[in-house]
Design an enzyme around this catalytic site. Structure first.
Site, PDB file in Angstrom:
ATOM      1  N   GLY A  24      58.593  53.547 103.387  1.00  0.00           N
ATOM      2  CA  GLY A  24      59.026  52.229 102.965  1.00  0.00           C
ATOM      3  C   GLY A  24      59.100  51.326 104.175  1.00  0.00           C
ATOM      4  CE1 TYR A  25      55.151  49.291 106.770  1.00  0.00           C
ATOM      5  CE2 TYR A  25      55.009  50.137 104.536  1.00  0.00           C
ATOM      6  CZ  TYR A  25      54.495  50.030 105.807  1.00  0.00           C
ATOM      7  OH  TYR A  25      53.336  50.679 106.126  1.00  0.00           O
ATOM      8  CB  ILE A  26      63.338  48.100 107.572  1.00  0.00           C
ATOM      9  CG1 ILE A  26      63.912  49.488 107.222  1.00  0.00           C
ATOM     10  CG2 ILE A  26      64.452  47.132 107.956  1.00  0.00           C
ATOM     11  CD1 ILE A  26      64.564  50.197 108.377  1.00  0.00           C
TER      12      ILE A  26
END
Length: 157
Positions: A28-30
């Site tokens: 996932g991407y912060i």
């Protein structure tokens, strides 16, 4: 600063029988802002935090920093990620002096398979395996951070 130099291709043939290793990856991407992504990845029971900078004009080269982090911390950081998770299996395939990373995507990116090869320089020659199709290096639609926002299954083909 570590520089990542890679080229990316669509996959058009059989590659699994040529693979010497494979692993499932959830990421996932912060932050998925163009030019500065912060990624959390879980692979083979380990956690990783990766920061990537902007690509050069050809999309071949960019800054990359990665650090292994405890699995529990990666799981907690995944809760902070932007909507959309990348789920894929990565197969490693040798070709000449290089290793191609072939990613088969699942979920909203089902049907997409891409291969990347890391190089020492943008001019470095490499042997293309027979499953390599059209080059998509620099096409932002194929960046994982973009596939999270605009999944492959939603593209008009």
């Amino acid at each position: 600063m570590s520089q990542e130099i890679e080229r990316k291709f669509l996959v058009v043939g059989e590659y699994k029988t040529q693979a010497f290793a494979q692993s499932r990856i959830i990421q996932g991407y912060i932050s998925s802002a163009r030019g500065r992504t912060v990624r959390v990845r879980i692979r083979d029971g380990k956690g990783y935090l990766t920061i990537k900078g902007a690509s050069n004009a050809s999309g071949t080269s960019r800054y990359e920093w990665e650090k292994e982090i405890p699995l529990e911390e990666a799981e907690e950081l995944m809760k902070l990620c932007e909507p959309g998770i990348i789920d894929k299996t990565r197969y490693l395939v040798r070709s000449g002096a290089h290793v191609f990373e072939v990613d088969e995507f699942y979920g909203e990116n089902e049907g997409l398979t891409v291969a990347e090869v890391e190089l020492g320089s943008e001019e470095e020659a490499f042997v293309k395996p027979d499953f390599i199709g059209v080059e998509v290096t620099g096409d932002i639609r194929y960046y994982n951070s973009q596939l999270m926002k605009n999944p492959y299954t939603t593209w008009l083909r």
